[in-house]
Design a protein around this motif. Sequence first.
Motif, short mmCIF file in Angstrom:
data_model
loop_
_atom_site.label_atom_id
_atom_site.label_comp_id
_atom_site.label_asym_id
_atom_site.label_seq_id
_atom_site.Cartn_x
_atom_site.Cartn_y
_atom_site.Cartn_z
N ALA A 23 -2.82 -25.78 -35.33
CA ALA A 23 -2.15 -27.00 -34.91
C ALA A 23 -0.74 -26.65 -34.48
CB ALA A 23 -2.12 -28.03 -36.04
N LEU A 24 -0.24 -27.37 -33.41
CA LEU A 24 1.11 -27.14 -32.89
C LEU A 24 1.80 -28.48 -32.59
CD1 LEU A 24 0.66 -24.22 -30.32
CD2 LEU A 24 1.75 -24.11 -32.56
N ILE A 25 3.10 -28.51 -32.83
CA ILE A 25 3.95 -29.64 -32.40
C ILE A 25 5.01 -29.04 -31.48
CG2 ILE A 25 5.58 -31.41 -33.13
CD1 ILE A 25 4.11 -31.44 -35.83
N SER A 26 5.08 -29.50 -30.22
CA SER A 26 6.02 -28.95 -29.25
C SER A 26 6.76 -30.08 -28.56
CB SER A 26 5.31 -28.08 -28.23
OG SER A 26 4.29 -28.83 -27.57
N LEU A 27 8.01 -29.81 -28.14
CA LEU A 27 8.87 -30.76 -27.42
C LEU A 27 9.18 -30.22 -26.04
CD1 LEU A 27 11.39 -31.80 -30.21
CD2 LEU A 27 9.15 -32.75 -29.68
N VAL A 28 9.47 -31.11 -25.11
CA VAL A 28 9.79 -30.71 -23.75
C VAL A 28 11.12 -29.98 -23.74
CG1 VAL A 28 10.35 -31.54 -21.44
CG2 VAL A 28 8.52 -32.62 -22.74
N HIS A 29 11.16 -28.83 -23.06
CA HIS A 29 12.36 -28.01 -22.91
C HIS A 29 12.74 -28.01 -21.45
CE1 HIS A 29 14.85 -24.33 -23.12
NE2 HIS A 29 15.01 -24.67 -24.40
N SER A 30 13.92 -27.50 -21.15
CA SER A 30 14.37 -27.49 -19.75
C SER A 30 13.44 -26.68 -18.87
CB SER A 30 15.79 -26.94 -19.66
OG SER A 30 15.83 -25.61 -20.18
N GLN A 31 12.78 -25.70 -19.45
CA GLN A 31 11.83 -24.88 -18.67
C GLN A 31 10.40 -25.01 -19.21
OE1 GLN A 31 13.44 -20.95 -18.92
NE2 GLN A 31 14.82 -21.25 -17.19
N GLY A 32 10.17 -25.97 -20.06
CA GLY A 32 8.84 -26.13 -20.61
C GLY A 32 8.92 -26.64 -22.04
N PRO A 33 7.82 -26.57 -22.81
CA PRO A 33 7.83 -27.07 -24.19
C PRO A 33 8.36 -26.01 -25.16
CG PRO A 33 5.63 -26.38 -23.60
CD PRO A 33 6.47 -26.19 -22.37
N SER A 34 9.02 -26.46 -26.21
CA SER A 34 9.51 -25.57 -27.27
C SER A 34 8.80 -25.94 -28.57
CB SER A 34 11.02 -25.76 -27.44
OG SER A 34 11.48 -25.03 -28.55
N ILE A 35 8.20 -24.92 -29.23
CA ILE A 35 7.44 -25.17 -30.46
C ILE A 35 8.40 -25.51 -31.59
CG2 ILE A 35 5.93 -24.14 -32.19
CD1 ILE A 35 4.74 -22.45 -29.97
N LYS A 36 8.14 -26.61 -32.28
CA LYS A 36 8.97 -27.05 -33.41
C LYS A 36 8.21 -27.08 -34.72
CE LYS A 36 12.73 -27.66 -31.11
NZ LYS A 36 13.94 -26.87 -31.40
N GLY A 37 6.92 -26.94 -34.69
CA GLY A 37 6.11 -26.91 -35.91
C GLY A 37 4.75 -26.33 -35.61
N GLY A 38 4.19 -25.62 -36.54
CA GLY A 38 2.90 -25.01 -36.29
C GLY A 38 2.18 -24.62 -37.55
N PHE A 39 0.86 -24.39 -37.40
CA PHE A 39 0.04 -23.97 -38.53
C PHE A 39 -1.14 -23.15 -38.00
CE2 PHE A 39 -3.64 -24.47 -41.29
CZ PHE A 39 -3.10 -24.07 -42.50
N GLY A 40 -1.29 -21.93 -38.52
CA GLY A 40 -2.51 -21.15 -38.32
C GLY A 40 -2.76 -20.59 -36.95
N TRP A 41 -1.72 -20.56 -36.05
CA TRP A 41 -1.99 -20.13 -34.67
C TRP A 41 -1.20 -18.88 -34.36
CZ3 TRP A 41 0.82 -20.94 -29.73
CH2 TRP A 41 0.05 -20.59 -28.63
N GLU A 42 -1.86 -17.90 -33.70
CA GLU A 42 -1.20 -16.67 -33.30
C GLU A 42 -1.75 -16.26 -31.94
OE1 GLU A 42 -1.45 -13.66 -36.18
OE2 GLU A 42 -0.22 -12.22 -35.10
N PRO A 43 -1.24 -16.86 -30.86
CA PRO A 43 -1.81 -16.62 -29.52
C PRO A 43 -1.43 -15.26 -28.97
CG PRO A 43 0.10 -17.99 -29.33
CD PRO A 43 -0.13 -17.80 -30.81
N GLY A 44 -2.07 -14.94 -27.87
CA GLY A 44 -1.76 -13.67 -27.22
C GLY A 44 -0.71 -13.85 -26.14
N ASP A 45 -1.16 -14.13 -24.89
CA ASP A 45 -0.24 -14.26 -23.75
C ASP A 45 -0.66 -15.50 -22.95
OD1 ASP A 45 0.53 -12.20 -20.84
OD2 ASP A 45 1.61 -13.86 -21.80
N PRO A 46 -0.38 -16.66 -23.48
CA PRO A 46 -0.91 -17.88 -22.85
C PRO A 46 -0.19 -18.23 -21.55
CG PRO A 46 0.53 -18.44 -24.64
CD PRO A 46 0.43 -16.95 -24.65
#
Length: 867
Positions: A66-89
Amino acid sequence: MQKPSAGADCGWKLKKPFYMPVALNPQTDPERLAAYQGCEPLDRPQESGLDDFACIAARISAAPMALISLVHSQGPSIKGGFGWEPGDPNWNETFCAQTILGTNLLEVPDAREDDRFRDRSPGSDLEIRFYAGVPLSAPDGFRFGTLCVMDRVPRRLSGEQADGLVRLGRQIALRIEGLLPGGRAPDQSGAQNEAEATLLKYKAALDEHAIVAITDVRGKINFVNDKFCTISKYSRSELLGKDHRMVNSGFHPKEFMATLWQTIRSGQVWKGEIRNRAKDGGYYWVDTTIVPFVGADGRITQFVAIRADITERKRVEETLHLEKERLRMATTAAAMGVWDWNVKTGAVKWDERMFSFYGIPVTSDGLVPYEAWRATLLPGEVQEQEAILQATVESCGRSEREFHVVRASDQSLRVLKAAELAIAGGDGQTERVVGVNLDITEQRARENELRVRTALAEFQAALGRVLTENQDLQQCLQKCARLMVESLDAAFVRIWTLNEDTQELELEASAGLYTHLDGPHGRVPVGKFKIGLIALERKPHLTNQVIGDPRVGDQAWAQREGMVAFAGYPLLLEGRVLGVIGMFARHPFPENDLKAIASVVDSISLAVQNHRAATRVKQLNASLVSRASELEAANKELESFSYSVSHDLRAPLRHVHGYVEMLTRATQGQLTPKAERYLRTITEASEEMGQLIDDLLSFSRMGRAAMREERLNMDQLVEQTILGLEMAVRGRNIVWEIAPLPEAAGDPAMLKQVLSNLIGNAVKYSRQRDPAKIEIGRSGDENGRHVYFVRDNGAGFDMKYADKLFGVFQRLHRAEEFEGTGIGLATVRRILSRHGDRIWTEAEPDRGATFYFTLKSKTSDPIEKRE
């Protein structure tokens, strides 16, 4: 982008940043966007709590990520997460972009089957197949982020899961809006405030009253709440990534834990009570419910454990159980005594039957000092019994034991059986020990009687075998004593033999409680004490009441050791007293036992007589040895004579040498060369004669010198010997081949002389070789002794003359070729002979010689003088 520190605690991390073009959001408001970008509190998990919300989202949807992300000037910024470890999305025009463009839940059951994501599924290491996300919106409709859950396998949300995710998204949006500078949006509804307050209240209540932990399918912990850390006394960083073996107390059997894992791995909920151990070593009990979470593919993704602290309740239950156990034990066997020991205070409490067992007056409050119990134990059992109790206290377990006490009221020996149970306090350590005692003296007496009868037949057969073995008398009698202790359950057995010259009984064997042979009863005069009286009267003395028997002089010792019976028999053969057998026991001797003992006493008497006859034969043999010793003494006298002759030759020799020297000085320059050569020849001959006398004296002393045995480093001894030959090897081309030598034992000075002679001979007789080759090494073992050798490539000799090598003044080479007196090898053989060793040789003319000799491999008793 900014990376929140909470990510490490939640088990996820972002390998590379991902971006979502703001242009995709038709609601973009630069001022609002800047407010979200500058919201620093969202980067501090202790203030935002967004990681907890991500965890709740994963639980609602039974998804592993699970992820919680907010809009950033160049995209979303992750502010909370659980159990995720992505590669190169690659998130452009993918999941988050699609989610924030909508207003409701976006669900992608399988990204491979969806045209929007088939070719853009994020992750080079990790492929996301299932995705469900909701936009995070302000009250005015401004969408500033996303809440999403993901899985590696295709699946769908149930209606209840979808509704829960949407509702949670609203609560998260309200949470974030409340953390922005200036507080909540002015048009925020009261219903939203109430919903957030309700959610926070439930979360706070869970953290306050429940102990929560989440593990993956392998049992590795990826989430714990504060309550878990508090009760286990481990920090969150110490727990994450570990498994629950960290808190395993070892209390539950392996089958218990195996059943637990079998249940939850089959997808079923497990409920039960578990005793765990905290970091400080204390124990605590928890009422546990473990729920397995199953993904859409039917496989378990994780386990959630919710626990409640029931330590105090278990303590009360254990106390009640103990009281019931005490009552049950006391009512089951009315003949049992009950006791209670407070380990913390040291107080011991007995019931009336306990006082009766130990023969101690009953106290008004039932309390007795610990030492009162300890003092009744047989001295030989105190250490063992205290060790058992100590182990029970340390393990907080239970034990059963059997021991002997001397009852204080009548000094009788009693056999008690005990069982005890340790009770833990709040700190997990033993607080009290409760138990019962049972007097089994009569039961053991009956068992012993039956056992002795059965063993007597075996004893008599075994004794017959011992008496027919070919061994010395003391060894035979010692085996008999041990057999009697084992077969008759005697406390100890002693056997004396009579010395007819001194009329004393000499102790030959002792087994059981006492085994020394040199104590105060090592020699007993006939007619003295109970043993001497048995020999004088030539009849047995038997009693099953040692206490009060006038012939048992040390009554205090008998009481202290609990002796009950004594049996003493004279060893008689054709009316002659050969010795006495005496034995004590802590139980009465049955009549049948005494008859059986009397029958084997005759066999022992015959064995003593036979061994004495064998001793007389040995004495005759010893007289022959004495004759040999006399011959040896005669040889010594001959040697002494040789020494005297050699010594007396020195006086005239000194005169010859002195007058020749004076004559040489007086006639200097007056004699012809031939006359001068005559004088030199006389001088050299006298010097050689002096050396012969010195060697002869040295050889004579070698037979009388005292010897001492030491542990010898043969490598060092060889090295020292070669250094001593420095003058002899100077200017020589010698190849030394010296192998590592094992240690030996012997007289260091004498064995150094052996090496000096042998190595010196090798140097001397290889003088005509260039290069000369000398080897020193070990060629094996002979009868437990090392075999060493010294080998050279020198002149050698004919082996048919080898028997002359080791004689005094024997030479196999002319004096003009090789100097020497011919005593060195004779000295070597004498030294080795005194050590019990030997020397031999192998040689060929002009091809060198090898001398072999043996030495003891280790030290033992001092070396006896050998000639």
